[in-house]
Design a protein around this motif. Sequence first.
Motif, mmCIF file in Angstrom:
data_model
loop_
_atom_site.group_PDB
_atom_site.id
_atom_site.type_symbol
_atom_site.label_atom_id
_atom_site.label_comp_id
_atom_site.label_asym_id
_atom_site.label_seq_id
_atom_site.Cartn_x
_atom_site.Cartn_y
_atom_site.Cartn_z
ATOM 1 N N ASP A 72 0.801 -1.213 0.000
ATOM 2 C CA ASP A 72 0.000 0.000 0.000
ATOM 3 C C ASP A 72 0.838 1.270 0.000
ATOM 4 O O ASP A 72 0.832 2.031 -0.964
ATOM 5 N N ASN A 73 1.582 1.501 1.080
ATOM 6 C CA ASN A 73 2.236 2.801 1.243
ATOM 7 C C ASN A 73 3.750 2.695 1.112
ATOM 8 O O ASN A 73 4.283 1.685 0.645
ATOM 9 N N SER A 74 4.446 3.737 1.546
ATOM 10 C CA SER A 74 5.881 3.839 1.271
ATOM 11 C C SER A 74 6.705 2.723 1.895
ATOM 12 O O SER A 74 7.498 2.062 1.213
ATOM 13 N N PHE A 75 6.570 2.535 3.208
ATOM 14 C CA PHE A 75 7.486 1.629 3.895
ATOM 15 C C PHE A 75 7.528 0.224 3.300
ATOM 16 O O PHE A 75 8.620 -0.270 2.970
ATOM 17 N N PRO A 76 6.399 -0.473 3.141
ATOM 18 C CA PRO A 76 6.511 -1.849 2.640
ATOM 19 C C PRO A 76 7.050 -1.944 1.218
ATOM 20 O O PRO A 76 7.708 -2.932 0.868
ATOM 21 N N ASN A 77 6.812 -0.929 0.399
ATOM 22 C CA ASN A 77 7.341 -0.947 -0.969
ATOM 23 C C ASN A 77 8.851 -0.703 -0.989
ATOM 24 O O ASN A 77 9.589 -1.376 -1.718
ATOM 25 N N ILE A 78 9.313 0.268 -0.210
ATOM 26 C CA ILE A 78 10.749 0.546 -0.143
ATOM 27 C C ILE A 78 11.480 -0.578 0.591
ATOM 28 O O ILE A 78 12.577 -0.993 0.192
ATOM 29 N N PHE A 79 10.884 -1.083 1.650
ATOM 30 C CA PHE A 79 11.483 -2.179 2.421
ATOM 31 C C PHE A 79 11.678 -3.415 1.546
ATOM 32 O O PHE A 79 12.716 -4.079 1.614
ATOM 33 N N ALA A 80 10.691 -3.727 0.712
ATOM 34 C CA ALA A 80 10.807 -4.878 -0.194
ATOM 35 C C ALA A 80 11.975 -4.698 -1.153
ATOM 36 O O ALA A 80 12.739 -5.636 -1.420
ATOM 37 N N MET A 81 12.138 -3.484 -1.672
ATOM 38 C CA MET A 81 13.201 -3.204 -2.635
ATOM 39 C C MET A 81 14.588 -3.266 -1.988
ATOM 40 O O MET A 81 15.543 -3.757 -2.583
ATOM 41 N N LEU A 82 14.692 -2.782 -0.756
ATOM 42 C CA LEU A 82 15.998 -2.662 -0.113
ATOM 43 C C LEU A 82 16.380 -3.877 0.733
ATOM 44 O O LEU A 82 17.549 -4.030 1.093
ATOM 45 N N SER A 83 15.406 -4.736 1.046
ATOM 46 C CA SER A 83 15.716 -5.908 1.879
ATOM 47 C C SER A 83 15.356 -7.236 1.221
ATOM 48 O O SER A 83 15.929 -8.273 1.565
ATOM 49 N N GLY A 84 14.376 -7.221 0.293
ATOM 50 C CA GLY A 84 13.895 -8.473 -0.287
ATOM 51 C C GLY A 84 12.851 -9.153 0.574
ATOM 52 O O GLY A 84 12.412 -10.272 0.265
ATOM 53 N N TYR A 85 12.424 -8.489 1.639
ATOM 54 C CA TYR A 85 11.437 -9.041 2.571
ATOM 55 C C TYR A 85 10.206 -8.149 2.639
ATOM 56 O O TYR A 85 10.292 -6.935 2.407
ATOM 57 N N SER A 86 9.084 -8.741 3.029
ATOM 58 C CA SER A 86 7.959 -7.963 3.525
ATOM 59 C C SER A 86 8.134 -7.870 5.033
ATOM 60 O O SER A 86 8.892 -8.646 5.638
ATOM 61 N N ALA A 87 7.448 -6.913 5.668
ATOM 62 C CA ALA A 87 7.572 -6.769 7.122
ATOM 63 C C ALA A 87 7.095 -8.032 7.830
ATOM 64 O O ALA A 87 7.665 -8.427 8.861
ATOM 65 N N GLY A 88 6.078 -8.695 7.254
ATOM 66 C CA GLY A 88 5.539 -9.912 7.876
ATOM 67 C C GLY A 88 6.533 -11.054 7.908
ATOM 68 O O GLY A 88 6.727 -11.702 8.947
ATOM 69 N N THR A 89 7.171 -11.326 6.778
ATOM 70 C CA THR A 89 8.135 -12.433 6.750
ATOM 71 C C THR A 89 9.416 -12.064 7.499
ATOM 72 O O THR A 89 10.069 -12.936 8.079
ATOM 73 N N ALA A 90 9.766 -10.777 7.520
ATOM 74 C CA ALA A 90 10.917 -10.352 8.326
ATOM 75 C C ALA A 90 10.660 -10.647 9.798
ATOM 76 O O ALA A 90 11.552 -11.128 10.518
ATOM 77 N N MET B 125 18.624 -6.336 10.077
ATOM 78 C CA MET B 125 18.131 -6.758 8.761
ATOM 79 C C MET B 125 19.248 -6.756 7.712
ATOM 80 O O MET B 125 20.107 -5.877 7.710
ATOM 81 N N PRO B 126 19.226 -7.725 6.789
ATOM 82 C CA PRO B 126 20.233 -7.756 5.705
ATOM 83 C C PRO B 126 19.886 -6.758 4.601
ATOM 84 O O PRO B 126 19.536 -7.129 3.476
ATOM 85 N N MET B 127 20.002 -5.469 4.915
ATOM 86 C CA MET B 127 19.636 -4.416 3.972
ATOM 87 C C MET B 127 20.666 -4.343 2.842
ATOM 88 O O MET B 127 21.833 -4.683 3.009
#
Length: 663
Positions: free
Chosen positions: A248-266, A282-284
């Motif tokens: 939906d918003n900024s954090f989960p989209n940027i987090f996916a790009m920079l970590s390869g994870y969603s917040a849930g699986t992280a 996190m392995p950023m």
Amino acid sequence: MESRFRAGHPLYKVLAFCCFLVTLVYLIDRHSNSSEEHIDRSPPTLSSRIVVKPKPQQFFVKTSKCQIPYVDPFNAEAMQVYKPETLVTCTNESDLISTEYDPRLQRYVLHIDEEVALQLLNFTDAEFNCFYREVNYGSQADTYDKLKANKYFTDGFVVPQHVEGMLVECQTAEDPKVVLQKDAFAFVQHQPLPKDLRRKHRVRKPSVIMYGIDSLSRINLRRTMPKVFSFLQGAGWYEMQGYNKVADNSFPNIFAMLSGYSAGTAKEHICDTNEAGCFDKMPMIWKYFKNASYLTGYAEDESDSNHFNYLKPGFSKKPMDYYFRPLLKALESELSIYRLPEHDYMRYCLGRRMANRYIYNYGLQFTQRFVAERPIWGMFWSNHFSHDDPFMPSAMQDKVLGDLLDFQAGGAMEETIMIFFADHGARFGKLTSLKEGFLEERLPMMFIYLPPWFRETYPTYAQALELNQHRLCSNFDVHNTLKHIIEMGGTPDGPELPKSFDCPTCQSLFYPLPEDRTCAQAAIEEHWCTCEPYKVIGDESWTTPIANSVIDRMNEYFVHKNLSSLCSNLTLSYIHKTEIKTGLDIDWFEDLKEVETAVYRIKFKVQQNSADFQATVVYNNATQNAVVDVEKISRTNSYREDSTCIEDKLAKLYCVCFSDLKP
């Protein structure tokens, strides 16, 4: 008198041959001209009058499993709501203090403009003094400690190499309370090349600069920044027209790009991103770049909405080599602040400058200091001018174009892969109410630049990227591409780095994406997927039970999250629109067939504070049972004043607090 030449003299033969050549050229030329005259005078045929126009683009992506329709950014409906905006400047004064970088000294120099001083002193001969206060930080990762004591300087002052940020002020000598001008500067100080990097590497490593703008779809980029879009059509640029957001918003989209994870699986496999210290674990992506001898940098322009700090704990340790946030906190605390009256959530001016000018100047300094001598990775992100106003980018386009031209003029583009991108499109406001509002929200811009040497060295990668421009891709593919770039130059982390955890079927964009790729294969959930068409259902009464079932799930969600004492139960006001998923082989002229279970997309308003929502739901018309993931429901108007009683970042989208209820 007898002629001195006989008829058989050799000169006569030469003259005769020359006359023959002249006559031959004349006849050929005349024939050519008469032919041209014949062509010019003949009546034009029907085919010669027809100008073949290029066929208008109809799809961003058209493959066997995905069809994302192209949206004309200047269509009649959009132009009814679009109003280009005028740039709001933060000062009309010229700069009294300026900085320049001296490449010989490898230091920054402060200059005082005496002509500007004379103007500020009303053309009197009054004396003035200038001093700076160094921004001191380091005891905490995400903020500054204090401003150091005043240090006076004169024109030509060489900034000490340990100073990374300062506030400057000039006052009249007679009365120090009379401030001529106050300003602030950040410095990316040069550091010597480590010994292990002085040796020539076998493989040339490309630098990577990520230039990001919040809430800007590829459609709205074309509409509001046509000059920038035109620049991005230049050689070496590739537009990923099938790029689809995953959340939906900024954090989960940027987090996916920079970590390869969603917040849930992280949370399941590494740590909870809501807990302090998690982002340090996190392995950023910047950690992998740093391990591969890249220098790293990062900056955002609004501390309250930073990706890792908005309702998140931020960092406990300094995450990158050059990290702007502590300086930003000093600027926000120590300078005068101006907010746009109609969009006052974010700071627009920090002192004499727009907030994002500090960010991109920092990014440009970072690039200019190091890109010629070592590989770098940096991400430089702006929220403040685009987050709350989808049309403000029109006022900023000359600034953004200037940034790109500055990168180009400084030679950075010769060494750098640049990613010019957004997290998502407009999530609320006038654009979401358009017929194509669903696409506006889900299709952020994504452009990738490859320098000439990279295209020559890796022609198959450039060819794949060109092919992939019109294939479905996601944030997780971009993550894998960043890992691929690191692998090319070699890294102590191993020959093959771990790829996107949340998307095992995702890949680097330097390899051809499958023609028959689906949203599921790109880890794009149904609610965000733009690949398959939906057809509008005209009978609102028939779809009311669907909306009520979705609202029931939302109220159950409040109970499950222990929020029912804070958040009001929601009740339906009316339905904006309901659509049914049809599949790619739809016949648009055929009537809808009755089905027991189908996928619906429904947009509705609740009575509580007129909150608007859009949900994708699997609904059984016989049992009237709805299957919907509440945390994937979109809030399509502002919720800032509706959920002040809770801090849960996701629940804030759906909660209307009892304390915030409007009559």
